[in-house]
Design a protein around this motif. Structure first.
Motif, PDB file in Angstrom:
ATOM      1  N   PHE A   2       0.665  -1.015   0.079  1.00 38.10           N
ATOM      2  CA  PHE A   2      -0.015   0.051  -0.063  1.00 38.10           C
ATOM      3  C   PHE A   2       0.785   1.198  -0.097  1.00 38.10           C
ATOM      4  O   PHE A   2       0.328   2.345  -0.386  1.00 38.10           O
ATOM      5  N   SER A   3       2.007   1.437   0.450  1.00 35.24           N
ATOM      6  CA  SER A   3       2.975   2.367   0.397  1.00 35.24           C
ATOM      7  C   SER A   3       3.461   2.681  -1.104  1.00 35.24           C
ATOM      8  O   SER A   3       3.520   3.640  -1.543  1.00 35.24           O
ATOM      9  N   ILE A   4       3.535   1.551  -1.767  1.00 35.21           N
ATOM     10  CA  ILE A   4       4.037   1.589  -3.182  1.00 35.21           C
ATOM     11  C   ILE A   4       2.736   2.118  -4.012  1.00 35.21           C
ATOM     12  O   ILE A   4       3.083   3.059  -4.900  1.00 35.21           O
ATOM     13  N   ALA A   5       1.580   1.636  -3.663  1.00 35.19           N
ATOM     14  CA  ALA A   5       0.274   2.045  -4.467  1.00 35.19           C
ATOM     15  C   ALA A   5       0.274   3.517  -4.044  1.00 35.19           C
ATOM     16  O   ALA A   5      -0.256   4.276  -5.109  1.00 35.19           O
ATOM     17  N   LEU A   6       0.085   4.059  -2.893  1.00 37.07           N
ATOM     18  CA  LEU A   6      -0.084   5.220  -2.411  1.00 37.07           C
ATOM     19  C   LEU A   6       1.080   6.122  -3.252  1.00 37.07           C
ATOM     20  O   LEU A   6       0.610   7.363  -3.893  1.00 37.07           O
ATOM     21  N   GLY A   7       2.236   5.842  -3.433  1.00 38.32           N
ATOM     22  CA  GLY A   7       3.263   6.569  -4.166  1.00 38.32           C
ATOM     23  C   GLY A   7       2.917   6.583  -5.425  1.00 38.32           C
ATOM     24  O   GLY A   7       3.344   7.719  -5.934  1.00 38.32           O
ATOM     25  N   VAL A   8       2.666   5.754  -5.924  1.00 37.06           N
ATOM     26  CA  VAL A   8       2.003   5.881  -7.633  1.00 37.06           C
ATOM     27  C   VAL A   8       0.832   6.621  -7.653  1.00 37.06           C
ATOM     28  O   VAL A   8       1.133   7.498  -8.646  1.00 37.06           O
ATOM     29  N   ILE A   9      -0.089   6.529  -6.715  1.00 40.88           N
ATOM     30  CA  ILE A   9      -1.151   7.522  -7.080  1.00 40.88           C
ATOM     31  C   ILE A   9      -0.799   8.881  -6.924  1.00 40.88           C
ATOM     32  O   ILE A   9      -1.279   9.810  -7.734  1.00 40.88           O
ATOM     33  N   VAL A  10      -0.175   9.111  -5.884  1.00 39.49           N
ATOM     34  CA  VAL A  10       0.313  10.604  -5.541  1.00 39.49           C
ATOM     35  C   VAL A  10       1.222  11.117  -6.689  1.00 39.49           C
ATOM     36  O   VAL A  10       0.924  12.067  -7.118  1.00 39.49           O
ATOM     37  N   GLY A  11       1.885  10.156  -6.990  1.00 37.93           N
ATOM     38  CA  GLY A  11       3.052  10.781  -8.191  1.00 37.93           C
ATOM     39  C   GLY A  11       2.280  10.937  -9.403  1.00 37.93           C
ATOM     40  O   GLY A  11       2.567  11.968 -10.399  1.00 37.93           O
ATOM     41  N   THR A  12       1.182  10.167  -9.857  1.00 36.29           N
ATOM     42  CA  THR A  12       0.303  10.420 -10.977  1.00 36.29           C
ATOM     43  C   THR A  12      -0.575  11.673 -10.701  1.00 36.29           C
ATOM     44  O   THR A  12      -0.342  12.581 -11.795  1.00 36.29           O
ATOM     45  N   ALA A  13      -0.918  12.019  -9.745  1.00 35.52           N
ATOM     46  CA  ALA A  13      -1.689  13.158  -9.425  1.00 35.52           C
ATOM     47  C   ALA A  13      -0.636  14.593  -9.335  1.00 35.52           C
ATOM     48  O   ALA A  13      -0.960  15.384 -10.113  1.00 35.52           O
ATOM     49  N   LEU A  14       0.451  14.242  -8.970  1.00 33.13           N
ATOM     50  CA  LEU A  14       1.209  15.382  -8.832  1.00 33.13           C
ATOM     51  C   LEU A  14       2.022  15.808 -10.263  1.00 33.13           C
ATOM     52  O   LEU A  14       2.121  16.827 -10.789  1.00 33.13           O
ATOM     53  N   THR A  15       2.175  14.649 -11.170  1.00 28.90           N
ATOM     54  CA  THR A  15       2.432  14.765 -12.501  1.00 28.90           C
ATOM     55  C   THR A  15       1.343  15.323 -13.368  1.00 28.90           C
ATOM     56  O   THR A  15       1.768  16.407 -14.131  1.00 28.90           O
ATOM     57  N   ARG A  16       0.221  15.147 -13.333  1.00 27.16           N
ATOM     58  CA  ARG A  16      -0.939  15.719 -13.741  1.00 27.16           C
ATOM     59  C   ARG A  16      -1.121  17.127 -13.363  1.00 27.16           C
ATOM     60  O   ARG A  16      -1.232  17.906 -14.396  1.00 27.16           O
TER      61      ARG A  16
END
Length: 466
Positions: free
Chosen positions: A435-449
Motif C-alpha cells: 500500500f505504500s508503493i500504491a499510494l506513492g504511484v497514485i500521488v506521483g500520478t496526481a502530482l505529474t498531472r
C-alpha cells in the motif's frame, strides 16, 4: 517667450518604460488568472437536455472490445483501461458510452442513433503480454485517441501486434531468466557462494517456463512444480553445500512467478475505491503465492528438516546496485521490451531503486516503497515524452518487480509454512509495502498531472496576446 504646454506623461517617463510597465501589469494579471484557474473549485454542473444520439462507425464497438482485451492482458489497472477506452470512444463521436472494467473482462455499452450496442470480452491470454507487445498496444491507443486513425486498419494492426513473436530466441530467454535471478539474488541475499547457484537454478526455471509454453498441462501446475524442484534442490544440495539458510535462496530463482506487479496494481485499485477489481486481483496474487508455498511445503515434506543458520559471507551494500543492472539486462532478454528501450529501462529501474533507498533512510523499510512509487511515475512519464522513449507502462512494470512486494510476501508465506517465526513479520511488512508503493504511484500520478496543468497555464500566461 511662449510657454510650452504641460506634458501628459509623468516626469522622466519614456514610451519604452511605459510599455514595459504595461506588459508587467498584463503578465501579472495572466499569472493571477492561471493561479486562480488551478485553485478555484470547478463550477457547478449544468443539467443538459439529452440531444440526438450520435452515429458511430461500425468498427468502433468491435475495436473497443478487442482493445479492451489487449489492455487487460497488458497488466494495467482498471482505472487506466476504462479511461483509455472512454477517450477513444469520445474521439470517434460516441459520447454516451459506458464501460465496466474488471480484471477478468470488459463490458462496453454505447448508445447510437441505430440503437444501443453492447459487447463483453475477456483477456486474450492468461499471462501478461511481453513488453514489446504492451508498448505497441500503447502506441495504438495513442493514435486512436486522436480520432484520426482508420478503425478497420487499427483492428488489423491490433491483431498483428498480438501475433508478434518474441524479440529473442529460447536460449536468450533462458539466459535472461538466469540474469534476473542473479540480479534479485544480489538485492535480496547477496551471498558470495550463492551466485553460481542463482545462475543454475535461474536457468533451470527458465527452461521449465519454455517447456510449459509448449505443454499446457505443465503450464497449469508450473508454479507448484517450479517451487517444488527449486526448494528440493536448495534444501538437499545447495544449502548444505553453502552452509546457508535455504529459505533465503528460494525467491530469486522463482522471481518470474512472484506476483509483485499484480499485488501492487491490486493495492492501487483498492486505494482508488475500485473494490471489486482490487479485491479479485489481490486474491489472485495471494493464490499465486500460496501455490508457490505449496511447492515449498511439498519439498520440505520430502526432504525432511533443515537448518536455517547461515555462515556464508555477504557482499557489501554495493551489490544491490550491481543487481539492478543485472535485473535490467535480464528483462531485456526475458521480458522482450521494445527495441531501443534498454537504456530508458535501466534509467527507470535505477531511479525507482535510488528513491526507495532514500526512503529507507528517511522513513522505514515498510514505507520506503512510497518514495519509490512517487519518483517512478514522473520519471516514466518523462521517458515516454522523449523522442526515443518507450511508453510509461513498459518502464513501470519491471520497476514494480524491483520494488519487491511479491518477493517479501513469498518469503513470509514460505517461512510460515515451514514453521519459521519471522514469517508473520514478513507478511505484515509486505502488506505495508504494497500500500505504500500504491499510494506513492497514485500521488506521483496526481502530482505529474497537476504539474502539466501548471505548465500549460504558465505557458498561456506568458504568451503575449496577439
Amino acid at each position: 517667450m511662449t510657454a510650452l504646454p504641460p506634458s501628459s506623461s509623468p516626469p522622466h517617463s519614456s514610451p519604452l518604460r511605459t510599455a514595459s510597465a504595461s506588459h508587467g501589469v498584463h503578465l501579472g494579471g495572466r499569472l493571477r488568472r492561471a493561479i486562480r484557474a488551478l485553485t478555484e473549485p470547478p463550477p457547478p454542473g449544468v443539467i443538459e437536455e439529452p440531444g440526438e444520439l450520435p452515429t458511430v462507425p461500425a468498427d468502433l464497438v468491435p475495436l473497443l472490445r478487442e482493445l479492451g482485451a489487449a489492455l487487460l492482458s497488458s497488466g494495467q489497472s482498471v482505472m487506466d483501461t476504462e479511461q483509455q477506452i472512454g477517450d477513444i470512444a469520445q474521439a470517434y463521436g460516441a459520447d454516451q458510452v459506458r464501460t465496466l472494467v474488471l480484471p477478468t473482462g470488459v463490458f462496453i455499452h454505447v448508445e447510437t442513433a441505430e440503437g444501443p450496442e453492447s459487447d463483453f470480452t475477456g483477456p486474450d491470454t492468461e499471462t501478461t503480454l511481453p513488453l514489446h507487445q504492451i508498448g505497441a498496444v500503447d502506441r495504438l491507443v495513442r493514435d486512436l485517441s486522436t480520432g484520426t486513425a482508420d478503425l478497420a486498419e487499427s483492428r488489423v494492426r491490433l491483431r498483428q501486434i498480438l501475433a508478434m513473436p518474441p524479440l529473442y530466441g529460447p536460449l536468450a530467454v533462458v539466459l535472461g531468466h538466469a540474469l534476473l535471478t542473479v540480479g534479485f539474488g544480489l538485492i535480496l541475499y547477496p551471498a558470495v557462494d550463492a551466485l553460481p547457484a542463482y545462475v543454475v537454478m535461474g536457468a533451470l526455471v527458465g527452461l521449465l517456463r519454455l517447456l510449459a509454453d509448449r505443454w499446457p498441462t505443465l503450464s497449469t501446475a508450473l508454479p507448484v512444480v517450479a517451487a517444488f524442484l527449486v526448494s528440493l534442490a536448495t534444501i538437499t544440495v545447495v544449502a548444505p553445500a553453502l552452509d546457508t539458510d535455504p529459505i533465503r535462496l528460494l525467491a530469486p530463482p522463482l522471481v518470474s512467478f512472484l506476483p509483485g506487479a499484480v499485488l501492487t496494481v491490486a493495492a492501487m485499485e483498492l486505494t482508488s475505491n475500485q473494490v471489486i477489481a482490487g479485491a479479485s486481483r489481490l486474491v489472485y496474487g495471494i493464490a499465486q503465492l500460496l501455490l508457490l508455498a505449496f511447492g515449498v511445503v511439498a519439498a520440505v515434506t520430502v526432504a525432511g528438516p533443515f537448518s536455517t543458520t547461515s555462515t556464508s559471507p555477504l557482499l557489501g551494500s554495493w551489490a544491490a546496485w550491481v543487481g539492478v543492472l543485472f535485473v535490467a539486462v535480464g528483462h531485456r532478454y526475458f521480458s522482450s521490451p521494445p527495441r531501443g528501450s534498454f537504456w530508458w529501462l535501466l534509467l527507470a529501474l535505477y531511479a525507482a531503486f535510488a528513491a526507495q533507498t532514500v526512503g529507507l533512510v528517511l522513513l522505514s523499510p515498510q514505507l520506503s516503497g512510497f518514495v519509490g512509487g512517487l519518483v517512478l511515475v514522473p520519471v516514466s512519464q518523462a521517458i515516454a515524452r522523449a523522442r526515443t522513449g518507450p511508453p510509461a507502462i513498459v518502464t513501470m512494470l519491471p520497476a514494480f518487480w524491483l520494488l519487491l512486494p511479491g518477493a517479501l510476501g513469498f518469503r513470509g508465506v514460505s517461512e510460515l509454512a515451514t514453521g519459521v517465526e519471522a514469517g508473520a513479520t514478513d507478511v505484515i511488512d509486505t502488506v505495508l509495502a504494497l500500500f505504500s508503493i500504491a499510494l506513492g504511484v497514485i500521488v506521483g500520478t496526481a502530482l505529474t498531472r497537476d504539474a502539466r496543468r501548471v505548465g500549460r497555464a504558465m505557458v498561456r500566461a506568458v504568451t503575449p496576446t496577439p
